[in-house]
Design an enzyme around this catalytic site. Sequence first.
Site, PDB file in Angstrom:
ATOM      1  N   ILE A  86      20.430 -24.207  29.661  1.00  0.00           N
ATOM      2  CA  ILE A  86      21.854 -24.281  29.667  1.00  0.00           C
ATOM      3  C   ILE A  86      22.662 -23.360  30.289  1.00  0.00           C
ATOM      4  CG2 ILE A  86      23.833 -24.658  27.892  1.00  0.00           C
ATOM      5  CD1 ILE A  86      21.568 -25.011  25.668  1.00  0.00           C
ATOM      6  N   THR A  90      26.939 -17.317  34.551  1.00  0.00           N
ATOM      7  CA  THR A  90      26.544 -16.587  35.985  1.00  0.00           C
ATOM      8  C   THR A  90      25.661 -17.607  36.637  1.00  0.00           C
ATOM      9  OG1 THR A  90      24.587 -15.697  34.832  1.00  0.00           O
ATOM     10  CG2 THR A  90      26.417 -14.141  34.528  1.00  0.00           C
ATOM     11  N   HIS A  92      22.684 -17.014  36.957  1.00  0.00           N
ATOM     12  CA  HIS A  92      21.059 -17.128  36.392  1.00  0.00           C
ATOM     13  C   HIS A  92      20.651 -18.432  36.200  1.00  0.00           C
ATOM     14  CE1 HIS A  92      17.957 -15.256  34.058  1.00  0.00           C
ATOM     15  NE2 HIS A  92      18.115 -16.306  33.350  1.00  0.00           N
ATOM     16  N   ARG A 131      20.324 -35.130  25.070  1.00  0.00           N
ATOM     17  CA  ARG A 131      18.910 -35.519  25.767  1.00  0.00           C
ATOM     18  C   ARG A 131      17.669 -35.277  24.949  1.00  0.00           C
ATOM     19  NH1 ARG A 131      22.891 -34.595  28.704  1.00  0.00           N
ATOM     20  NH2 ARG A 131      23.239 -35.685  30.599  1.00  0.00           N
TER      21      ARG A 131
END
Length: 167
Positions: A86, A90, A92, A131
């Site tokens: 998710i 940042t 990342h 989803r």
Amino acid sequence: MRKDREASQEVPDARGLSFALVVSRFNDFVTDRLQDGALGALASAGVSTDEVSVLSVPGSFELPLAARCVAETKRFDAVICLGCLIRGATSHFEYIASAVSSGIIHASAETKVPISFGVLTTNSVEEALERAGQGPSNKGREAAIAAIEMAILLRELVRSRKDGNPA
């Protein structure tokens, strides 16, 4: 093909095939639902519970290595990777998503074992849960069906080579 009991969509008959699920524990409120979807699809395809192994890894980053090691055993016709990333504040997210997708495709190509990509890459928790809902749109279910189709295809290709037929 067999009719899927959960949905009106058909799933391939996968009786006699074996599968490994490699599931990330990070964001398990989503990955548990993906796992349920994948297991449901396999059951609908006629796969015996004895022919399914579920392995847990800490996070999505660990999926490629675990999937590769599982594939190298040659005990499974396909591997199904399930995870959930998710997006945060940042960069990342982008690094992990890229590493995981690249790692999974390389593991499959190098081992010649189908490894399906059931890793959600979403912008929000809400998108992830959407989803991973029940029914035919569950991405774990979709990853399992892709793994079934690839396992069947590779089995047919190997059989045609042994029979001397061009694939």
